[in-house]
Write an enzyme that holds these catalytic residues in place. Structure first.
Site, PDB file in Angstrom:
ATOM      1  N   ALA A 161      73.656  10.558 -17.001  1.00  0.00           N
ATOM      2  CA  ALA A 161      72.117  10.621 -17.527  1.00  0.00           C
ATOM      3  C   ALA A 161      71.179  10.249 -16.683  1.00  0.00           C
ATOM      4  O   ALA A 161      70.999   9.367 -16.067  1.00  0.00           O
ATOM      5  CB  ALA A 161      72.095  10.025 -18.718  1.00  0.00           C
ATOM      6  N   VAL A 202      74.428   6.013 -16.475  1.00  0.00           N
ATOM      7  CA  VAL A 202      73.138   5.828 -15.889  1.00  0.00           C
ATOM      8  C   VAL A 202      73.161   6.456 -14.394  1.00  0.00           C
ATOM      9  O   VAL A 202      74.111   5.830 -13.595  1.00  0.00           O
ATOM     10  CB  VAL A 202      72.363   4.538 -15.789  1.00  0.00           C
ATOM     11  N   CYS A 203      72.575   7.548 -14.161  1.00  0.00           N
ATOM     12  CA  CYS A 203      72.640   8.295 -12.937  1.00  0.00           C
ATOM     13  C   CYS A 203      72.308   7.359 -11.713  1.00  0.00           C
ATOM     14  O   CYS A 203      73.081   7.292 -10.657  1.00  0.00           O
ATOM     15  CB  CYS A 203      71.771   9.489 -13.013  1.00  0.00           C
ATOM     16  N   PHE A 204      71.171   6.630 -11.666  1.00  0.00           N
ATOM     17  CA  PHE A 204      70.753   6.061 -10.429  1.00  0.00           C
ATOM     18  C   PHE A 204      71.212   4.650 -10.123  1.00  0.00           C
ATOM     19  O   PHE A 204      70.875   4.088  -9.252  1.00  0.00           O
ATOM     20  CB  PHE A 204      69.077   5.950 -10.790  1.00  0.00           C
TER      21      PHE A 204
END
Length: 271
Positions: free
Chosen positions: A80, A142-144
């Site tokens: 996401a 979480v993507c980052f």
């Protein structure tokens, strides 16, 4: 120098943003338009979840609603992403294009040269991530949290996140270039076992990801960033970008896709 279309679509809803990517892929597949670079923002801010990502038990839907954001599911995989104070880009190009390798990983490298040059235009010294071993060891939504192959890092921190898919002969790579980040709001989007674990994850995030205005002495705006990365993509991909405006009929097609797909619970909450 090859001509690509440049679509500056401004700030749009999450559903419209995803629908426009899909429409551009269709039009390029049909031969109606050349390859495309698109820049855009999000209004309202949106949380995009990956194509295969589960929502239940991972995404805090109350947090999304509380902040006035909208959730949308992408065509691409990955984790996401909160799209708020950022420049988002999309590249739409045929798999048969002479500059596009068959390998997804190597195609990332080719397209991400535009990102690398964009950071350089802003005076930011970025480099490609070349991670070792498995990336998804944290189980984070979480993507980052982690960089993937050939994503851009600055001082060891992830500075841009990208995802790619290929459908019926067309490559779509799109990604997020954070200008500013509010990590408190970001972590309100995700479910953790308790507040202590959530706070620990939030603090650790600062060591893993960075936004442009955390690096620059002088803050940059959305328009500054757009200008720099437009030039960066032209230099990095050795292309000429010709502005392209959608017709009323094309916008109607985009809105139809948004209403029938990207605005529906069936699509967005299917996993």
């Amino acid at each position: 120098m090859e001509k690509w279309y440049f679509v500056d679509s401004g700030h749009r809803t999450p559903a419209i943003n995803m629908a426009l990517d899909e429409a551009l892929m269709k039009w390029h597949r049909q031969g109606d338009i050349p390859p495309v670079l698109r820049f855009y923002g999000w209004e309202p801010a949106g949380l995009s979840v990956g194509y295969f990502q589960k929502v239940k038990g991972k995404i805090d839907l109350d947090g999304v609603e509380r902040h006035g954001y909208e959730l949308v599911r992408r065509q691409t995989g990955g984790r996401a992403v909160l799209h708020d104070k950022e420049l988002t880009y999309s590249v739409i190009v045929s798999e048969e294009h002479e500059a596009m390798p068959a390998s997804v990983k190597e195609a990332y490298l080719v397209i991400s040269k535009g990102l690398l040059e964009g950071f350089r235009e802003l005076g930011v010294q970025a480099e490609f991530a070349v991670p070792e071993g498995s990336l998804d060891v944290t189980g984070s939504a979480v993507c980052f949290e982690e960089p993937s192959w050939y994503e851009l890092i600055v001082e060891g921190k992830k500075a841009a996140g990208s995802a790619q898919t290929r459908k019926k002969g067309i490559i779509l790579q799109h990604g997020s270039i954070p200008i500013d980040v509010d990590d408190v709001k970001l972590f309100d989007m995700f479910i953790y076992k308790n507040e202590r674990i959530k706070e620990r994850a939030r603090k650790a995030f600062g060591n893993k990801a960075v936004a442009i205005n955390q690096i620059k002495d002088e803050p940059v705006t959305f328009d500054d960033t757009k200008k720099a990365f437009k030039k960066g993509f032209e230099n990095g991909l050795d292309i000429h970008l010709e502005p392209f405006e959608l017709s009323d009929e094309q916008w109607q097609e985009v809105e139809k896709i948004a209403n029938e797909k990207y605005s529906t619970d069936e699509w967005n909450y299917s996993r």
